[in-house]
Scaffold this motif. Structure first.
Motif, mmCIF file in Angstrom:
data_model
loop_
_atom_site.group_PDB
_atom_site.id
_atom_site.type_symbol
_atom_site.label_atom_id
_atom_site.label_comp_id
_atom_site.label_asym_id
_atom_site.label_seq_id
_atom_site.Cartn_x
_atom_site.Cartn_y
_atom_site.Cartn_z
ATOM 1 N N LYS A 112 -4.292 9.145 -9.071
ATOM 2 C CA LYS A 112 -3.887 10.374 -9.875
ATOM 3 C C LYS A 112 -4.743 10.269 -11.065
ATOM 4 O O LYS A 112 -4.564 11.730 -11.475
ATOM 5 N N ALA A 113 -5.254 9.490 -11.484
ATOM 6 C CA ALA A 113 -6.054 9.779 -12.673
ATOM 7 C C ALA A 113 -6.957 8.657 -12.833
ATOM 8 O O ALA A 113 -7.079 7.356 -12.651
ATOM 9 N N ILE A 114 -8.438 9.153 -13.083
ATOM 10 C CA ILE A 114 -9.405 8.447 -13.509
ATOM 11 C C ILE A 114 -9.958 8.214 -14.881
ATOM 12 O O ILE A 114 -10.096 9.493 -15.459
ATOM 13 N N VAL A 115 -9.715 7.136 -15.639
ATOM 14 C CA VAL A 115 -10.093 7.440 -17.077
ATOM 15 C C VAL A 115 -11.148 6.444 -17.336
ATOM 16 O O VAL A 115 -11.488 5.172 -17.099
ATOM 17 N N ALA A 116 -12.054 7.237 -18.212
ATOM 18 C CA ALA A 116 -13.279 6.496 -18.513
ATOM 19 C C ALA A 116 -13.364 6.057 -19.931
ATOM 20 O O ALA A 116 -13.289 7.012 -20.772
ATOM 21 N N HIS A 117 -13.754 4.835 -20.100
ATOM 22 C CA HIS A 117 -14.066 4.535 -21.636
ATOM 23 C C HIS A 117 -15.442 4.444 -22.004
ATOM 24 O O HIS A 117 -16.257 4.243 -21.002
ATOM 25 N N PHE A 159 0.998 -1.327 0.168
ATOM 26 C CA PHE A 159 -0.050 0.020 -0.057
ATOM 27 C C PHE A 159 0.985 1.161 0.055
ATOM 28 O O PHE A 159 0.622 2.208 -0.866
ATOM 29 N N LYS A 160 1.863 1.255 0.861
ATOM 30 C CA LYS A 160 2.808 2.272 0.681
ATOM 31 C C LYS A 160 3.507 2.683 -0.433
ATOM 32 O O LYS A 160 3.620 3.928 -0.940
ATOM 33 N N LYS A 161 3.815 1.508 -1.189
ATOM 34 C CA LYS A 161 4.741 1.548 -2.298
ATOM 35 C C LYS A 161 3.570 2.049 -3.458
ATOM 36 O O LYS A 161 4.108 2.887 -4.154
ATOM 37 N N PHE A 162 2.371 1.494 -3.537
ATOM 38 C CA PHE A 162 1.732 1.655 -4.899
ATOM 39 C C PHE A 162 0.541 2.550 -4.736
ATOM 40 O O PHE A 162 0.461 3.426 -5.606
ATOM 41 N N TRP A 163 -0.076 2.978 -3.560
ATOM 42 C CA TRP A 163 -1.019 4.029 -3.596
ATOM 43 C C TRP A 163 -0.457 5.195 -3.522
ATOM 44 O O TRP A 163 0.425 5.499 -2.692
ATOM 45 N N PRO A 164 -0.845 6.420 -4.187
ATOM 46 C CA PRO A 164 -1.967 6.437 -4.745
ATOM 47 C C PRO A 164 -1.965 5.517 -6.285
ATOM 48 O O PRO A 164 -0.893 5.854 -6.770
ATOM 49 N N ALA A 165 -3.208 5.220 -6.680
ATOM 50 C CA ALA A 165 -3.120 4.449 -8.050
ATOM 51 C C ALA A 165 -2.707 5.513 -8.967
ATOM 52 O O ALA A 165 -2.974 6.664 -9.137
ATOM 53 N N ASP A 166 -1.986 5.082 -10.305
ATOM 54 C CA ASP A 166 -1.559 5.925 -11.107
ATOM 55 C C ASP A 166 -2.744 6.192 -12.232
ATOM 56 O O ASP A 166 -3.144 7.210 -12.808
#
Ligand code: MSP
Length: 670
Positions: free
Chosen positions: A283-288, A247-254
């Motif tokens: 960092k980013a929410i991408v909608a398709h 969690f420390k390493k990966f959050w926040p999501a890219d």
């Protein structure tokens, strides 16, 4: 230290079996994750299944299974499909797992301790399909996401102080990278600007969920439960310090990839929950957009789904991946059809990269004993050779820029522009003619032409690897280059193919598909849907209508005495009271209406041949009798799941069976 990259798909509801609409989200994420690995990022790719809530509980009941049995089964299908497709996820989370449940409770506690949860009561509309509270709606109003009628819910609940986050959220949206594409960002901004009401985050009228800490009569609202998967999977809220490292390493999501219908949950509720818990936002929410089939969103309730397995069996996973990313403009809706799939497969894969690989490598085998020849730097070079070098360099940078902006279709178009240019170059330079000559100039020219072609092929193969991983891995081995996963895209440049590289065995990677491929896929899909044919109300209606509407049935002769059925035979027919929630005409079918009928345990799509007798708007809210255990059948490409009972008058219009007294929805007729 290497850069980290964390990417997530939404977790899939297990009330529906996986189809290529689901595969679309997963494939997009898998492709991004694979490119990030090639770029050297320490990548974590998460997917999983969303298994709690009333919708799932009802679906399990309808299937005659316990929720646990049911969710185990369908979650297993998703997992198996992703494995079969070679999806490279690093974890697969299920919301019914202990690790998730405990950590969600921890998140709930944290938000509560921070003062953002209070007890109140909710009386208003709710959409069970999208698990959405629709504050502004009146009874019977449609859900703003799926259009189904909302249902009235009255409960004592825990509330989340969403209204406190309006300003903070708007500040967040000021960063144009946070929500993509722009259209979705604008929608969210105007939704939040119009005012936020507090959100009910618990339910108490059913139990299939995670209990609220210290008040187990309530279960946590399924969207809070589900959204939390993005952090629980990587160790948030774990009691073990070791588990929290990820969690420390990966959050926040890219990147958090989602479909456009779940933007509100991800761009409004999710960041608000995180801020309330004192955690960073993604960092980013991408909608398709949506994958459409037969002109509407591919979905279980519409019955217009295509299973990925069919395409995998006939054309393979790469074909599906390439088609979806090349054909659909990312962010917009796109149509799927078997014809278009096979056409793309043949033009871009079989005749495109597949053909380029086999002709180039076969000629190196034939004329240079399977070893990469020398490319001349001397006077025998032509402007045509240099043009390919230039184009390849440009392709590397353009492909990267477009791909990293999620413009997959344009990125692939650019890469395939290089394939087409090399094809033309080969035709113009006629290496087969040069190969017939023995003089030194011809040999040197032949070496240059084949080196140039092979080097361009290597570059396209490396770039396309995240999109068509299987075929590119094979081309890479055929070129004698080893493991394609080890390629470092940061350093990809012209001229890295070494003279003398020994080719592996050359075999075609994309055999051409003929017309029968389309038919085979169509047949396989039809086979899944049960018998095909127009619904014949008359076939069952008279016998059944006799039990509920004797007067109306007298116009139709009954079966002769010798064909009398026993009570046991009759008991086989499951007749239930249903409530029509949605009724609409079916385009290009004069007699047919598409109905969504609530039968107590679930909402069914039923196609009924009653359009000439009933206007759709007169049916909404009406109680009808349906045959609930009829095998599903496909009509006009849509699945009909049951049959409406009507008296069938010879030469006249059908008359729906109905009741004089009020009857509860779902009641069985016997
Ligand atoms: N369970 C929620 C998500 C919770 S995330 C915390 C959900 N599940 S879903 O199974 O309905 O959808 C999952 C993903 O599949 C979404 O991104 C959705 O857009 C995608 N698709 C499902 N059908 C689709 C199409 N026909 N076309 C494109 N994507 C579609 O929502």
């Amino acid at each position: 230290m290497s850069r980290k990259f964390y990417i997530t798909t939404p977790i899939y509801y297990v009330n529906a079996r996986p189809h290529i609409g689901h595969a679309y989200t997963t494939i997009a994420c898998d492709t991004i994750a694979r490119r990030q690995r090639q770029l050297g990022a320490e990548t974590f790719f998460l997917t999983g299944t969303d298994e709690h809530g009333q919708k799932i509980e009802r679906a399990a009941q309808a299937a005659g299974k316990t929720p646990q049995q049911f969710t185990d089964e369908v979650s297993g299908e998703f997992r198996a499909l992703w494995q079969r497709m070679g999806i490279s996820n690093d974890d697969f989370i299920r919301t019914t797992e202990e690790r998730h449940k405990k950590r969600v409770q921890e998140l709930f506690r944290r938000i509560r301790d921070n003062g953002y949860i209070y007890k109140g009561s909710y009386a208003g509309q709710y959409c069970f399909s999208d698990e959405l509270y629709v504050d502004s709606a009146k009874p019977g109003d449609p859900c703003p996401i799926c259009g189904r009628p909302t249902e009235t819910v009255e409960e004592e609940n825990y509330f989340f102080k969403l209204s406190a986050f309006q300003e903070k959220l708007l500040e967040l949206y000021a960063n144009p990278e946070f929500i993509r594409p722009e259209t979705r960002r604008n929608e969210v901004i105007s939704f939040v600007k119009s005012g936020l009401r507090d959100l009910s985050i618990s339910r108490s009228t059913f139990s299939w969920g995670i209990p609220v800490p210290d008040d187990p009569k309530h279960v946590i609202y399924v969207w809070l439960d589900a959204l939390a998967n993005y952090i629980t999977a990587i160790g948030y809220g774990s009691a073990h310090a070791g588990a929290q490292e990820a969690f420390k390493k990966f959050w926040p999501a890219d990147v958090q990839m989602i479909g456009k219908e779940i933007v509100r949950f991800h761009c409004v509720y999710w960041p608000a929950f995180l801020i309330a818990a004192g955690l960073p936002v993604p960092k980013a929410i991408v909608a398709h957009g949506w994958l459409l089939f037969e002109e509407s969103k591919m979905s279980k309730s519409r019955g217009n789904i295509v299973r990925a397995e069919t395409i995998l069996d006939v054309l393979g996973a790469d074909a599906l991946r390439y088609f979806l990313l090349r054909e659909v403009v990312f962010g917009q809706d796109g149509s799927f059809s078997f014809d278009a799939l096979v056409q793309r497969y043949n033009s871009d894969l079989a005749n495109g990269i597949g053909n380029l690989a086999s002709r180039t490598l076969t000629m190196i085998n034939r004329y240079f004993k399977g070893e990469v020849p020398y490319a001349s730097h001397a006077a025998s070079r032509t402007a045509g050779d240099d043009a390919i070098v230039e184009l390849a360099r440009k392709t590397i940078s353009e492909f990267g820029t477009l791909f990293d902006q999620y413009q997959f279709s344009r990125a692939l178009e650019t890469a395939w522009g290089l394939v087409a240019a090399v094809d033309k170059y080969i035709v113009e330079n006629e290496p087969w003619a040069l190969g017939e000559k023995q003089d030194e100039d011809s040999r040197s020219r032949l070496g240059t032409v084949l080196y140039t072609s092979a080097e361009a092929l290597r570059i396209v193969t490396a770039l396309a690897h995240p999109v068509i991983p299987e075929a590119t891995a094979r081309i890479w081995t055929q070129m004698g280059l080893g493991d394609i996963k080890k390629v470092d895209l940061n350093g990809l440049a012209w001229g890295q193919l070494h003279l003398g590289t020994k080719l592996g065995e050359v075999q075609p990677v994309f055999p051409r598909a003929d017309k029968s491929a389309i038919e085979r896929m169509q047949k396989m899909e039809e086979g899944q849907k049960g018998a095909v044919g127009e619904a014949k109300l008359e076939a069952v209606a008279p016998a059944v209508a006799a039990t509920v509407a004797p007067a109306a049935v007298s116009a139709v002769p009954g079966p002769p005495a010798s064909e009398k059925i026993s009570i046991d035979d009759f008991a086989k027919i499951e007749l239930r009271v249903g409530l029509v929630k949605v009724a609409e005409r079916v385009p290009k079918a004069d007699k047919l209406l598409r109905l969504e009928v609530d039968i107590g345990t679930e909402v069914r799509q039923i196609l009924a041949g009653i359009a000439e007798a009933y206007a759709p708007e007169t049916l909404v809210g009406r109680k009808v009798v349906i045959v609930a255990n009829l095998a599903p059948r496909k009509l006009r490409g849509m699945e009909s799941n049951g049959m409406i009972v009507a008296a069938s008058l010879e030469g006249g219009k059908p008359v729906l069976a109905s009741f004089l007294e009020d009857v509860p929805v779902g009641a069985r007729l016997k």
